[in-house]
Design an enzyme around this catalytic site. Structure first.
Site, PDB file in Angstrom:
ATOM      1  N   CYS A  87       0.743  -1.376  -0.031  1.00 43.28           N
ATOM      2  CA  CYS A  87      -0.032   0.113  -0.282  1.00 43.28           C
ATOM      3  C   CYS A  87       0.746   1.259  -0.159  1.00 43.28           C
ATOM      4  CB  CYS A  87      -0.800   0.092   1.074  1.00 43.28           C
ATOM      5  SG  CYS A  87      -0.207   0.446   2.745  1.00 43.28           S
ATOM      6  N   HIS A 162      -3.173   2.454   7.077  1.00 43.30           N
ATOM      7  CA  HIS A 162      -3.436   2.501   5.643  1.00 43.30           C
ATOM      8  C   HIS A 162      -3.069   3.763   5.127  1.00 43.30           C
ATOM      9  CE1 HIS A 162      -5.354   1.386   1.877  1.00 43.30           C
ATOM     10  NE2 HIS A 162      -6.180   2.413   2.019  1.00 43.30           N
TER      11      HIS A 162
END
Length: 340
Positions: A87, A162
């Site tokens: 990510c 995230h």
């Protein structure tokens, strides 16, 4: 999100790591800076700002609501996140691949050309299987004393974080989150650096007031190159004024002497400005040197040294007491953080 790591390692959220990662992919004149403020003055001082990367605590089953509509704009390069550990690199690529004013280099130009006509899920899959990008990403893996093939999904007790990106495309501000099905269009913007602060602040407000673990980084132009261009401009102004000063001194009259005094003052101010710019360049050079040194330490395998040290302590009978002290310290450490 992706169900496994797909042979992608976890990497540290650090501007030095991200800057070297971008360089190793072949991108020219781009660096990453950590942000401590979202005000327009701070962001404007960093121009050109290509995009922002926002790190926040991810909560399973929770996708923060937003009034901005999801968009399928063809002009936006968007890839779904297939692999969990990718990510950070994917957030960086979301900025780089949406900018026409960045020299991407061969690797990313080829990747973008190959995937440009693919749907977002296939773009994510293509990224997963891109050896060149994965090898650069994995070059920042930390050596581990013990390797395990066990794949344990995150639980409610884990702190999982995230990355998402914010980037302007065709006069609109977009939020690119690989866990969504498409980009989020936050509408038209005449000054995206001003509008993005409001958008990110609202995003943070959607979480509990007790959750303060956020991180924000800007993908910007290489400060050294920008500062050196300013030095060149100052040098040109000084050269012009020196020629003017020489001409005034040849014309020995009261009016010329007065103007010569003003020109000398301007030259002095420009020399001071130049000295300040040179100091800023030196600071940037020192920062990049530190980035390089820190990254060498991150990648270096200290395990043999540690093994030798522990063996020596065991021989001297000091290992057991040191282990007890370490256990007490470990109880006071924050829980391990995972990166989605």
């Amino acid at each position: 999100m992706g169900s496994d790591n797909g042979n992608w390692c976890l990497i540290e959220s650090d501007p030095g790591v991200f800057t070297e990662l971008i360089q190793d992919m072949g991108v020219k004149d781009v660096q990453v800076e950590e942000l401590y403020s979202l005000d327009l003055e701070t962001l404007s001082a960093m121009e050109p700002v290509y995009g922002l990367i926002f790190l926040f605590k991810w909560q399973p089953g929770h996708n923060p609501p937003t009034k901005a509509p999801e968009s399928s704009a063809e002009s936006v390069y968007y890839a779904q996140q297939i692999i969990q550990n990718a990510c950070a690199t994917q957030a960086i690529l979301s900025v780089l691949l949406n900018r026409q004013d960045i020299e991407l280099g061969e690797t990313l130009n080829n990747f973008r050309s190959f995937t440009i006509d693919l749907p977002s899920d296939m773009r994510g899959l293509a990224l997963t299987n891109c050896d060149q990008i994965r090898d650069v990403h994995n070059s920042f893996v930390r050596p581990e004393a013990f390797l395990s093939d066990e794949k344990r999904p995150a639980t409610e007790d884990d702190d999982v974080f995230h990355f998402i990106s914010y980037v302007p495309v065709d006069g609109h501000l977009y939020e690119l989150d690989g866990l969504r099905g498409s980009p989020v269009d936050h509408g038209k913007t005449s000054n995206w650096l001003q509008d993005v602060g409001t958008v990110i602040q609202k995003r943070m407000d959607e979480y509990s007031q007790s959750e303060i673990r956020f991180n924000l980084m800007a993908v910007i132009g290489d400060r050294r190159k920008i500062l050196n261009k300013k030095i060149d401009s100052v040098d040109a102004d000084i050269s012009r004024l020196l020629q003017r000063l020489e001409a005034l001194r040849l014309d020995d009259c009261a009016e010329s002497r007065e103007e010569a005094t003003r020109v000398e003052s301007q030259i002095g101010m420009l020399n001071s400005e130049r000295a300040g710019l040179e100091q800023m360049v030196e600071m940037e050079n020192d920062k990049f040197a530190k980035y390089k040194f820190d990254n060498v330490l991150r990648k270096h395998n200290f395990i043999p040294m540690v093994y030798g040290l522990l063996s020596g302590m065991a021989e001297k009978g000091t290992l057991e007491s040191a282990m007890e002290q370490a256990k007490e310290l470990a109880k006071k450490r924050p829980r391990q953080q995972n990166w989605q």
